[in-house]
Design a protein around this motif. Structure first.
Motif, PDB file in Angstrom:
ATOM      1  N   SER A  20       0.839  -1.213   0.000  1.00 44.19           N
ATOM      2  CA  SER A  20       0.000   0.000   0.000  1.00 44.19           C
ATOM      3  C   SER A  20       0.866   1.253   0.000  1.00 44.19           C
ATOM      4  O   SER A  20       2.095   1.182   0.057  1.00 44.19           O
ATOM      5  CB  SER A  20      -0.949  -0.001   1.207  1.00 44.19           C
ATOM      6  N   LEU A  66       3.123   4.441  -0.277  1.00 48.95           N
ATOM      7  CA  LEU A  66       4.284   4.830  -1.070  1.00 48.95           C
ATOM      8  C   LEU A  66       4.973   3.623  -1.700  1.00 48.95           C
ATOM      9  O   LEU A  66       5.453   3.699  -2.837  1.00 48.95           O
ATOM     10  CB  LEU A  66       5.268   5.611  -0.190  1.00 48.95           C
ATOM     11  N   ASP A  76       5.843  -7.792   2.003  1.00 43.14           N
ATOM     12  CA  ASP A  76       4.929  -7.116   2.938  1.00 43.14           C
ATOM     13  C   ASP A  76       4.365  -8.157   3.889  1.00 43.14           C
ATOM     14  O   ASP A  76       4.536  -9.357   3.670  1.00 43.14           O
ATOM     15  CB  ASP A  76       3.795  -6.389   2.186  1.00 43.14           C
ATOM     16  N   LYS A  93      -3.460  -8.340   0.995  1.00 44.95           N
ATOM     17  CA  LYS A  93      -3.206  -6.988   0.460  1.00 44.95           C
ATOM     18  C   LYS A  93      -2.095  -7.015  -0.593  1.00 44.95           C
ATOM     19  O   LYS A  93      -2.160  -6.315  -1.608  1.00 44.95           O
ATOM     20  CB  LYS A  93      -2.778  -6.051   1.605  1.00 44.95           C
ATOM     21  N   ASP A 132       6.707 -10.688   8.155  1.00 44.68           N
ATOM     22  CA  ASP A 132       6.716  -9.572   9.088  1.00 44.68           C
ATOM     23  C   ASP A 132       8.168  -9.093   9.178  1.00 44.68           C
ATOM     24  O   ASP A 132       9.027  -9.778   9.739  1.00 44.68           O
ATOM     25  CB  ASP A 132       6.202 -10.033  10.454  1.00 44.68           C
ATOM     26  N   LEU A 133       8.419  -7.940   8.601  1.00 43.45           N
ATOM     27  CA  LEU A 133       9.800  -7.463   8.493  1.00 43.45           C
ATOM     28  C   LEU A 133      10.349  -6.901   9.799  1.00 43.45           C
ATOM     29  O   LEU A 133      11.477  -6.434   9.837  1.00 43.45           O
ATOM     30  CB  LEU A 133       9.920  -6.402   7.381  1.00 43.45           C
ATOM     31  N   ASN A 143      11.235   0.456   2.254  1.00 38.65           N
ATOM     32  CA  ASN A 143      10.143   1.405   2.467  1.00 38.65           C
ATOM     33  C   ASN A 143       9.260   1.063   3.668  1.00 38.65           C
ATOM     34  O   ASN A 143       8.706   1.966   4.300  1.00 38.65           O
ATOM     35  CB  ASN A 143       9.287   1.431   1.187  1.00 38.65           C
ATOM     36  N   SER A 173      13.038   7.539   4.647  1.00 40.97           N
ATOM     37  CA  SER A 173      13.123   8.231   5.935  1.00 40.97           C
ATOM     38  C   SER A 173      11.893   9.117   6.049  1.00 40.97           C
ATOM     39  O   SER A 173      10.782   8.701   5.668  1.00 40.97           O
ATOM     40  CB  SER A 173      14.425   9.023   6.026  1.00 40.97           C
ATOM     41  N   TYR A 179       9.978   7.100  16.660  1.00 36.46           N
ATOM     42  CA  TYR A 179       9.788   7.192  15.207  1.00 36.46           C
ATOM     43  C   TYR A 179      10.774   8.216  14.637  1.00 36.46           C
ATOM     44  O   TYR A 179      11.505   7.927  13.681  1.00 36.46           O
ATOM     45  CB  TYR A 179       8.339   7.588  14.872  1.00 36.46           C
ATOM     46  N   LYS A 226      13.998   7.418  12.140  1.00 30.12           N
ATOM     47  CA  LYS A 226      14.099   8.007  10.795  1.00 30.12           C
ATOM     48  C   LYS A 226      15.385   8.841  10.669  1.00 30.12           C
ATOM     49  O   LYS A 226      15.958   8.952   9.587  1.00 30.12           O
ATOM     50  CB  LYS A 226      12.852   8.851  10.479  1.00 30.12           C
ATOM     51  N   GLY A 228       7.152  14.675   3.961  1.00 20.92           N
ATOM     52  CA  GLY A 228       6.332  15.186   5.058  1.00 20.92           C
ATOM     53  C   GLY A 228       5.040  14.380   5.072  1.00 20.92           C
ATOM     54  O   GLY A 228       4.957  13.299   4.470  1.00 20.92           O
ATOM     55  N   THR A 242       1.887  12.568   4.290  1.00 21.64           N
ATOM     56  CA  THR A 242       1.413  12.051   3.009  1.00 21.64           C
ATOM     57  C   THR A 242       0.149  11.243   3.269  1.00 21.64           C
ATOM     58  O   THR A 242       0.053  10.544   4.286  1.00 21.64           O
ATOM     59  CB  THR A 242       2.507  11.158   2.364  1.00 21.64           C
ATOM     60  N   THR A 290      -1.612   8.475   3.234  1.00 17.75           N
ATOM     61  CA  THR A 290      -1.597   7.005   3.107  1.00 17.75           C
ATOM     62  C   THR A 290      -2.179   6.418   4.399  1.00 17.75           C
ATOM     63  O   THR A 290      -2.530   7.159   5.321  1.00 17.75           O
ATOM     64  CB  THR A 290      -0.154   6.480   2.962  1.00 17.75           C
ATOM     65  N   GLN A 299      -0.963   7.417   8.330  1.00 15.82           N
ATOM     66  CA  GLN A 299      -1.535   8.383   9.270  1.00 15.82           C
ATOM     67  C   GLN A 299      -2.572   7.720  10.172  1.00 15.82           C
ATOM     68  O   GLN A 299      -2.674   8.032  11.356  1.00 15.82           O
ATOM     69  CB  GLN A 299      -2.175   9.552   8.494  1.00 15.82           C
TER      70      GLN A 299
HETATM   71  N1  LIG Z   1       2.549   8.790   5.095  1.00 16.54           N
HETATM   72  C1  LIG Z   1       3.337   9.663   5.668  1.00 16.54           C
HETATM   73  O1  LIG Z   1       2.900  10.740   6.137  1.00 16.54           O
HETATM   74  C2  LIG Z   1       4.828   9.416   5.703  1.00 16.54           C
HETATM   75  C3  LIG Z   1       5.688  10.503   5.887  1.00 16.54           C
HETATM   76  C4  LIG Z   1       7.054  10.280   5.927  1.00 16.54           C
HETATM   77  C5  LIG Z   1       7.560   8.996   5.799  1.00 16.54           C
HETATM   78  N2  LIG Z   1       6.692   7.961   5.639  1.00 16.54           N
HETATM   79  C6  LIG Z   1       7.282   6.602   5.532  1.00 16.54           C
HETATM   80  O2  LIG Z   1       6.874   6.005   4.318  1.00 16.54           O
HETATM   81  C7  LIG Z   1       6.948   4.582   4.448  1.00 16.54           C
HETATM   82  C8  LIG Z   1       5.704   3.960   3.821  1.00 16.54           C
HETATM   83  O3  LIG Z   1       4.572   4.372   4.570  1.00 16.54           O
HETATM   84  P1  LIG Z   1       3.189   4.768   3.878  1.00 16.54           P
HETATM   85  O4  LIG Z   1       2.960   6.198   4.188  1.00 16.54           O
HETATM   86  O5  LIG Z   1       3.151   4.313   2.472  1.00 16.54           O
HETATM   87  O6  LIG Z   1       2.188   3.932   4.806  1.00 16.54           O
HETATM   88  P2  LIG Z   1       1.302   2.627   4.516  1.00 16.54           P
HETATM   89  O7  LIG Z   1       0.300   2.913   3.472  1.00 16.54           O
HETATM   90  O8  LIG Z   1       0.832   2.191   5.872  1.00 16.54           O
HETATM   91  O9  LIG Z   1       2.340   1.566   3.919  1.00 16.54           O
HETATM   92  C9  LIG Z   1       3.273   0.884   4.716  1.00 16.54           C
HETATM   93  C10 LIG Z   1       3.329  -0.557   4.243  1.00 16.54           C
HETATM   94  O10 LIG Z   1       4.337  -1.224   5.033  1.00 16.54           O
HETATM   95  C11 LIG Z   1       3.754  -2.410   5.551  1.00 16.54           C
HETATM   96  N3  LIG Z   1       4.351  -2.802   6.801  1.00 16.54           N
HETATM   97  C12 LIG Z   1       4.243  -2.176   8.014  1.00 16.54           C
HETATM   98  N4  LIG Z   1       4.866  -2.890   8.953  1.00 16.54           N
HETATM   99  C13 LIG Z   1       5.372  -3.991   8.339  1.00 16.54           C
HETATM  100  C14 LIG Z   1       6.109  -5.113   8.786  1.00 16.54           C
HETATM  101  N5  LIG Z   1       6.425  -5.268  10.070  1.00 16.54           N
HETATM  102  N6  LIG Z   1       6.469  -6.064   7.888  1.00 16.54           N
HETATM  103  C15 LIG Z   1       6.131  -5.934   6.583  1.00 16.54           C
HETATM  104  N7  LIG Z   1       5.422  -4.893   6.092  1.00 16.54           N
HETATM  105  C16 LIG Z   1       5.053  -3.935   6.967  1.00 16.54           C
HETATM  106  C17 LIG Z   1       2.292  -2.060   5.756  1.00 16.54           C
HETATM  107  O11 LIG Z   1       1.512  -3.232   5.889  1.00 16.54           O
HETATM  108  P3  LIG Z   1       0.178  -3.218   6.855  1.00 16.54           P
HETATM  109  O12 LIG Z   1      -0.598  -2.007   6.471  1.00 16.54           O
HETATM  110  O13 LIG Z   1      -0.497  -4.506   6.566  1.00 16.54           O
HETATM  111  O14 LIG Z   1       0.726  -3.129   8.259  1.00 16.54           O
HETATM  112  C18 LIG Z   1       1.990  -1.274   4.508  1.00 16.54           C
HETATM  113  O15 LIG Z   1       1.662  -2.104   3.430  1.00 16.54           O
HETATM  114  C19 LIG Z   1       7.145   4.301   5.948  1.00 16.54           C
HETATM  115  O16 LIG Z   1       8.486   3.953   6.174  1.00 16.54           O
HETATM  116  C20 LIG Z   1       6.819   5.625   6.601  1.00 16.54           C
HETATM  117  O17 LIG Z   1       7.531   5.814   7.810  1.00 16.54           O
HETATM  118  C21 LIG Z   1       5.348   8.129   5.569  1.00 16.54           C
END
Ligand SMILES: NC(=O)c1ccc[n+]([C@@H]2O[C@H](COP(=O)([O-])OP(=O)(O)OC[C@H]3O[C@@H](n4cnc5c(N)ncnc54)[C@H](OP(=O)(O)O)[C@@H]3O)[C@@H](O)[C@H]2O)c1
Length: 270
Positions: free
Chosen positions: A18, A20, A39, A44, A66-67, A91, A142, A156, A160, A187, A189, A191, A194
């Motif tokens: 899902s 990014l 993942d 999913k 589970d990473l 990611n 990050s 967190y 990062k 910043g 995003t 997804t 949040q």
């Molecule tokens: N969105 C933001 O505002 C934002 C801002 C800055 C940085 N980031 C970074 O961007 C990256 C991607 O996040 P996203 O915003 O795209 O969120 P997301 O939609 O929740 O995507 C994260 C993905 O990683 C998977 N994941 C989480 N824990 C895991 C684990 N232990 N093992 C394997 N897979 C795992 C999630 O699976 P499940 O949903 O099934 O747990 C999900 O598919 C993260 O590193 C986050 O810190 C996000």
């Protein structure tokens, strides 16, 4: 379906089901990469594969893990069965909100394992082959959180910051090898991230409702930065400005500002 005559290489993306990670996987597939997608949620991830395969002609291998578990990077590396990785995108990640004194240690340890150990170990395992072949691209995810301490999301922000520091250091070491390391620092995003941080409250519940980026645009920015070999990539002018906050203010004041933002912004379900 868009077919690609020439395969560009093989890319490994974590957290690809899902947000990014999914958007980055789409961009890789569009450019002709075959994919290994990792993942935690099988359903999913299978759905993500179907969506990518409906558009592009990539071969897609799925790794359900589970990473955050110990030694999972080694298991992923073994599942590659000797295949050479041209692009690695570390990611997968999640956030935890709350005062350090009150938060759940098991979840925090899992987050630290995921952000720090798995990212580092997977990079180490894949890097060897990249250096030997004189080519490869690594994108580490990050956050804007990397640039100063983050009260109420202390671990967190700290994890990062680790990813940013680690990425910049090895990017320097790897100069001249044909391998580049890019650290993407988005910043807020829009997804699932949040909702996970806020225990189910959606991003639209956040009180600070400006400067929330679209995941497609953030992924495209990061992808292009990775292809150019840029070391630190911060999408958006406001975010670029915010990343420099500790230079304009003292670090102590910047930390206090982040605390105010976290307190005011976050609406969490209890
Ligand atoms: N969105 C933001 O505002 C934002 C801002 C800055 C940085 N980031 C970074 O961007 C990256 C991607 O996040 P996203 O915003 O795209 O969120 P997301 O939609 O929740 O995507 C994260 C993905 O990683 C998977 N994941 C989480 N824990 C895991 C684990 N232990 N093992 C394997 N897979 C795992 C999630 O699976 P499940 O949903 O099934 O747990 C999900 O598919 C993260 O590193 C986050 O810190 C996000």
């Amino acid at each position: 379906m868009i077919t690609t005559e020439q395969k560009t290489g093989l890319a490994l993306v974590t957290g690809a089901a899902s947000g990014l990670g999914f958007e980055l996987s789409l961009l890789l597939a569009k450019d002709g990469y075959d994919l290994v997608l990792a993942d935690v949620d099988a359903e999913k991830l299978q759905q993500a594969k179907l969506e990518i395969a409906a558009l592009y002609a990539s071969d897609i291998q799925l790794i359900i893990k589970d990473l955050s578990k110990c030694n999972v990077a080694q298991q992923i590396y073994e599942a590659l069965d000797g295949k050479a990785i041209d692009v690695l995108i570390n990611n997968a990640g999640f956030g935890i909100y709350g005062s350090f004194n009150d938060t759940d240690w098991e979840r925090e340890a899992a987050m630290l394992n995921l952000h720090v150990l798995t990212t580092t170990h997977l990079t180490k395992l894949v890097l060897n082959g990249m250096v030997a072949r004189n080519r490869g691209k690594i994108l580490n995810m990050s956050s804007l959180a990397a640039f100063q301490p983050g009260p109420l999301m202390s671990l967190y922000y700290a994890s990062k910051a680790y990813i940013l520091s680690f990425s910049e250091a090895i990017a320097n070491e790897l100069k001249g090898t044909g391998v580049s390391v890019t650290c993407l620092c988005p910043g807020q995003t829009n997804t699932c991230f949040q909702e996970v941080v806020a225990n189910g409250a959606s991003v639209s519940d956040n009180k600070i409702n400006f400067n929330i980026a679209c995941p497609k645009q953030v992924a495209k920015y990061g992808y292009e930065a990775m292809q150019k070999g840029k070391v630190v990539a911060i999408p958006g002018n406001i975010n670029k400005f915010l990343s420099k906050l500790p230079r304009f203010l003292s670090r102590k004041t910047a930390t206090a500002v982040i605390r105010k933002i976290q307190e005011k912004n976050r609406v969490c379900k209890t």
